[in-house]
Scaffold this active site. Structure first.
Site, mmCIF file in Angstrom:
data_model
loop_
_atom_site.group_PDB
_atom_site.id
_atom_site.type_symbol
_atom_site.label_atom_id
_atom_site.label_comp_id
_atom_site.label_asym_id
_atom_site.label_seq_id
_atom_site.Cartn_x
_atom_site.Cartn_y
_atom_site.Cartn_z
ATOM 1 N N ASN A 102 0.711 -1.238 0.260
ATOM 2 C CA ASN A 102 -0.117 0.030 -0.033
ATOM 3 C C ASN A 102 0.825 1.056 -0.058
ATOM 4 O O ASN A 102 1.569 1.709 1.089
ATOM 5 C CB ASN A 102 -1.011 -0.101 1.244
ATOM 6 N N LYS A 107 0.106 4.211 -0.313
ATOM 7 C CA LYS A 107 -0.257 5.481 0.238
ATOM 8 C C LYS A 107 -0.043 6.580 -0.875
ATOM 9 O O LYS A 107 -0.184 6.273 -1.965
ATOM 10 C CB LYS A 107 -0.031 5.761 1.588
ATOM 11 N N HIS A 159 -9.631 1.516 4.815
ATOM 12 C CA HIS A 159 -8.296 1.559 5.450
ATOM 13 C C HIS A 159 -8.585 2.523 6.662
ATOM 14 O O HIS A 159 -9.371 3.368 6.499
ATOM 15 C CB HIS A 159 -7.340 2.133 4.545
ATOM 16 N N GLU A 185 -6.888 4.858 7.674
ATOM 17 C CA GLU A 185 -6.576 6.310 7.354
ATOM 18 C C GLU A 185 -7.885 6.790 6.704
ATOM 19 O O GLU A 185 -7.973 8.101 6.970
ATOM 20 C CB GLU A 185 -5.364 6.411 6.439
ATOM 21 N N GLU A 190 -5.400 -4.438 10.578
ATOM 22 C CA GLU A 190 -4.335 -3.603 10.878
ATOM 23 C C GLU A 190 -4.509 -2.842 11.980
ATOM 24 O O GLU A 190 -5.741 -1.786 12.262
ATOM 25 C CB GLU A 190 -4.363 -2.625 9.818
ATOM 26 N N GLY A 192 2.548 2.735 10.820
ATOM 27 C CA GLY A 192 3.459 3.745 10.657
ATOM 28 C C GLY A 192 4.047 3.925 11.715
ATOM 29 O O GLY A 192 4.887 5.439 11.967
ATOM 30 N N SER A 226 3.374 -1.770 10.366
ATOM 31 C CA SER A 226 4.874 -1.852 10.535
ATOM 32 C C SER A 226 5.252 -3.160 10.030
ATOM 33 O O SER A 226 6.438 -3.737 10.844
ATOM 34 C CB SER A 226 5.272 -1.426 11.970
HETATM 35 P P1 13P Z 1 2.831 0.633 7.599
HETATM 36 O O1 13P Z 1 3.503 -0.629 7.134
HETATM 37 O O2 13P Z 1 3.833 1.789 7.301
HETATM 38 O O3 13P Z 1 2.975 0.721 9.328
HETATM 39 O O4 13P Z 1 1.504 0.916 7.276
HETATM 40 C C1 13P Z 1 0.579 -0.168 7.382
HETATM 41 C C2 13P Z 1 -0.610 0.136 6.479
HETATM 42 O O5 13P Z 1 -1.372 1.172 6.845
HETATM 43 C C3 13P Z 1 -0.796 -0.576 5.161
HETATM 44 O O6 13P Z 1 -1.948 -0.589 4.653
#
Ligand code: 13P
Length: 257
Positions: free
Chosen positions: A9, A11, A95, A97, A167, A173, A212
């Site tokens: 992903n 982003k 997601h 976010e 997640e 992150g 992560s």
């Molecule tokens: P990170 O791997 O940067 O923690 O992000 C995870 C994520 O949100 C994947 O959709």
């Protein structure tokens, strides 16, 4: 019996040229790979170019988000058929976010899941709790709420097309990963909830872990019986580190640890 699925992903990262360079490098690395599905979820702007670039490779494409309606006056939005048109087989839905920064509710997520399935694409449905919810002992309650709403309109015959992604928001992150045991505990809960809705079909639904994921922890996370893949953010931006995660069945080396 469940083919592991490792998805990147990206982003809001990578312009078209960067995305193409990544795909070129990755496709060389994975040319002899078997037994694992590899998915890239780039920004919308890179999908068209990537469709051509990955056409003769095993790489699948995913949208990072989608609108639930087939078309209409929705400025700034992208429809499912538009994603299919640029080569997407998967769509990330719900997601954290999107939920936290853009106000997506469980009900909206449910509409998107139903629409994606109806159109013949595969949703990667994201669920997960905040740190506050975990510390208050509400993890399973939150997962139950997210899953029961999102899966309400999904028929058992469609369920094998689903991919789930657990997640935990506190691990996204932050560099803080759920321990393999915590991940397995949540994944087991998700699997049992899927069994309630879809019976033994639940054993064919893949559940990814996200938060992560790195070359150093992919092996131990993926060794858990109900962890069937990874949804990778930061560590998927570099082809070497994403490839190291794809090779999750190799214990970490000094280089990757
Ligand atoms: P990170 O791997 O940067 O923690 O992000 C995870 C994520 O949100 C994947 O959709």
């Amino acid at each position: 019996m469940r083919v592991p699925i490792i998805a990147a992903n990206w982003k809001m990262h990578k312009r078209v040229g960067e995305a193409l360079r990544f795909a070129e490098q990755l496709s060389v690395m994975i040319q002899d790979l078997e037994g694992v599905e590899v998915v890239l979820a780039p920004p919308f702007t890179a999908l068209g170019a990537l469709k051509e670039a990955v056409a003769s490779t095993p790489i699948e494409l995913a949208g990072q988000n989608v609108h639930a309606e087939p078309e209409g006056a929705f400025t700034g939005e992208i429809s499912i058929s538009m994603l299919a048109d640029v080569g997407c087989r998967y769509v990330i839905v719900g997601h954290s976010e999107r939920r936290q920064l853009f106000g997506e509710t469980n009900e909206l997520v449910a509409r998107k899941v139903a629409a994606v399935l109806k159109a013949g694409l595969r949703p990667i449905l994201c669920v997960g709790e905040t740190l506050e919810q975990r510390e208050a002992g509400r993890t399973f309650e939150v997962l139950e709420e997210q899953l029961s709403t999102a899966l309400d309109g999904v028929a058992e015959t469609q369920a094998t097309e689903l991919v789930l992604a657990y997640e935990p928001i506190w691990a996204i992150g932050t560099g803080r990963t759920a321990t393999p045991e915590l991940a397995q505990e949540a994944h087991k809960f998700v699997r049992e909830r899927l069994r309630k809705g879809f019976g033994t079909t639940a054993d064919r639904i893949r559940i990814q872990y996200g938060g992560s994921v790195k070359p150093s922890n992919a092996y131990s996370l993926m060794a858990q019986p109900d962890v069937d893949g990874a949804l990778v953010g930061g560590a998927s931006l570099d082809p070497e580190s994403f490839y190291a995660i794809i090779q999750f069945d190799r214990p970490p080396t000094e280089e990757t640890a």
